[in-house]
Design a protein around this motif. Structure first.
Motif, PDB file in Angstrom:
ATOM      1  N   GLU A  42     -11.553 -37.367 -16.633  1.00 43.07           N
ATOM      2  CA  GLU A  42     -11.009 -37.617 -17.977  1.00 43.07           C
ATOM      3  C   GLU A  42     -11.214 -36.351 -18.801  1.00 43.07           C
ATOM      4  O   GLU A  42     -12.335 -35.871 -18.949  1.00 43.07           O
ATOM      5  CB  GLU A  42     -11.730 -38.808 -18.612  1.00 43.07           C
ATOM      6  N   MET A  43     -10.122 -35.800 -19.346  1.00 39.74           N
ATOM      7  CA  MET A  43     -10.162 -34.481 -19.993  1.00 39.74           C
ATOM      8  C   MET A  43      -9.676 -34.524 -21.445  1.00 39.74           C
ATOM      9  O   MET A  43      -9.006 -33.601 -21.901  1.00 39.74           O
ATOM     10  CB  MET A  43      -9.277 -33.489 -19.207  1.00 39.74           C
ATOM     11  N   SER A  44     -10.012 -35.555 -22.173  1.00 46.36           N
ATOM     12  CA  SER A  44      -9.502 -35.668 -23.541  1.00 46.36           C
ATOM     13  C   SER A  44     -10.047 -34.589 -24.474  1.00 46.36           C
ATOM     14  O   SER A  44      -9.488 -34.359 -25.551  1.00 46.36           O
ATOM     15  CB  SER A  44      -9.827 -37.049 -24.119  1.00 46.36           C
ATOM     16  N   PHE A  45     -11.123 -33.906 -24.069  1.00 46.71           N
ATOM     17  CA  PHE A  45     -11.676 -32.830 -24.901  1.00 46.71           C
ATOM     18  C   PHE A  45     -10.817 -31.566 -24.823  1.00 46.71           C
ATOM     19  O   PHE A  45     -11.038 -30.618 -25.584  1.00 46.71           O
ATOM     20  CB  PHE A  45     -13.111 -32.512 -24.498  1.00 46.71           C
ATOM     21  N   LEU A  46      -9.849 -31.539 -23.904  1.00 49.98           N
ATOM     22  CA  LEU A  46      -8.916 -30.419 -23.797  1.00 49.98           C
ATOM     23  C   LEU A  46      -7.567 -30.829 -24.362  1.00 49.98           C
ATOM     24  O   LEU A  46      -7.051 -31.899 -24.039  1.00 49.98           O
ATOM     25  CB  LEU A  46      -8.749 -29.997 -22.337  1.00 49.98           C
TER      26      LEU A  46
END
Length: 295
Positions: free
Chosen positions: A223-227
């Motif tokens: 999960e890459m929601s910080f990008l």
């Protein structure tokens, strides 16, 4: 940067450059990435208790003596041949205990030691209890050489202390030695994943997912929601970390643009560019870089 990005993944605990922990933190009590002194950082104090019963049980001088005896670039050939110098098990044991303690304190699946010393990786290769996975980040040697010439202050130091600087020729020799050493490590059976600096910044989502797979991280780590993608590339939302030592960027919190630093192309003198390129030409070519500087 890569350590900070990995630190945003579920199940990952970034520790900074642990190779410097014994002096900069235990002796000099410098600041952790969270901003607190090492002695006041709740995370690191818990790690010390879990690993050793408290940091007072560790003698930094002993660790330094062991490092001088086993963890030097000149020792890599015999380490590669499986010849374990006296003190290797004890030295690697300190790291193994820190990693295990950090994982226990945080509940992490993987810990990240961003130490750049290739000789340390060869020492850890022999350490029981460590599932060693090496991420080998490569960058154009001329960009690395230029970076090593820049004056950068160490914000965690009490005095006006600069980060280490090298001449372009010295940087080129170190670039050759460390990159070749990591390449050999892969041929000795250690899992090594090579990542180019330019690829990381061009598509950090794909790169980090590849890394998560390489490290056998849980599905949640994908999960890459910080990008976030923007018209100018990607930005990353970085939270605080407990990096023990390393680049001043470890103190950065908030939104950070992910951009290629190409200043070396205009700021590194042409003669120095040619010298570094000539000294590192074989590996530059192997990594997909051209002598002219394009990728």
């Amino acid at each position: 940067m890569l350590e900070r990005l990995l630190g945003q993944l579920a199940g990952v605990s970034p520790l900074g450059e642990v190779v410097h922990l014994w002096q900069r933190d235990l002796v000099d009590d410098e600041r952790c990435g969270c901003g607190d002194r090492f002695s006041a950082c709740g995370f690191w104090q818990k790690v010390g208790v879990e690993a050793f019963g408290g940091w007072d049980a560790v003698d930094p001088r002993r660790v330094h003596e062991l490092a001088a005896a086993v963890e030097r670039t000149r020792h890599i050939p015999r380490l590669a041949l499986g010849r374990k110098p006296k003190g290797l098990d004890e030295y690697a044991g300190y790291y193994s205990k820190v990693y295990s303690a950090a994982a226990a304190v945080t509940g992490a699946t993987a810990v990240v030691d961003s130490s750049k010393h290739s000789a340390l990786a060869y020492c850890l290769r022999h350490a029981p209890g460590i599932d060693l996975r090496v991420v080998h980040v490569v960058r154009d040697s001329r960009g690395v050489a230029y970076s090593w010439t820049k004056k950068v202050m160490r914000p965690e130091a009490e005095t006006d202390e600069e980060m280490t600087r090298y001449s372009p020729s010295r940087s080129a020799l170190l670039w050759n030695a460390h990159n070749a050493s990591f390449g050999l490590l892969g041929r000795l059976g250690v899992p090594v994943l090579r990542i180019r600096y330019e690829e990381l910044l061009a598509d950090p989502v794909a790169t980090l997912r590849n890394l998560a797979t390489f490290a056998d991280l849980p599905e949640a780590a994908h999960e890459m929601s910080f990008l976030r993608a923007t018209d100018d590339g990607y930005v990353a939302d970085l939270g605080p970390s407990h990096s023990a030592a390393g680049n001043p960027m470890r103190f950065t919190i908030g939104t950070v643009p992910l951009r290629r630093d190409e200043a070396w192309r205009r700021s590194l003198p042409k003669g120095q560019r040619r010298l570094v390129g000539a000294l590192t030409a074989p590996l530059l070519s192997a990594y997909g870089y051209r002598f002219g500087g394009t990728t």
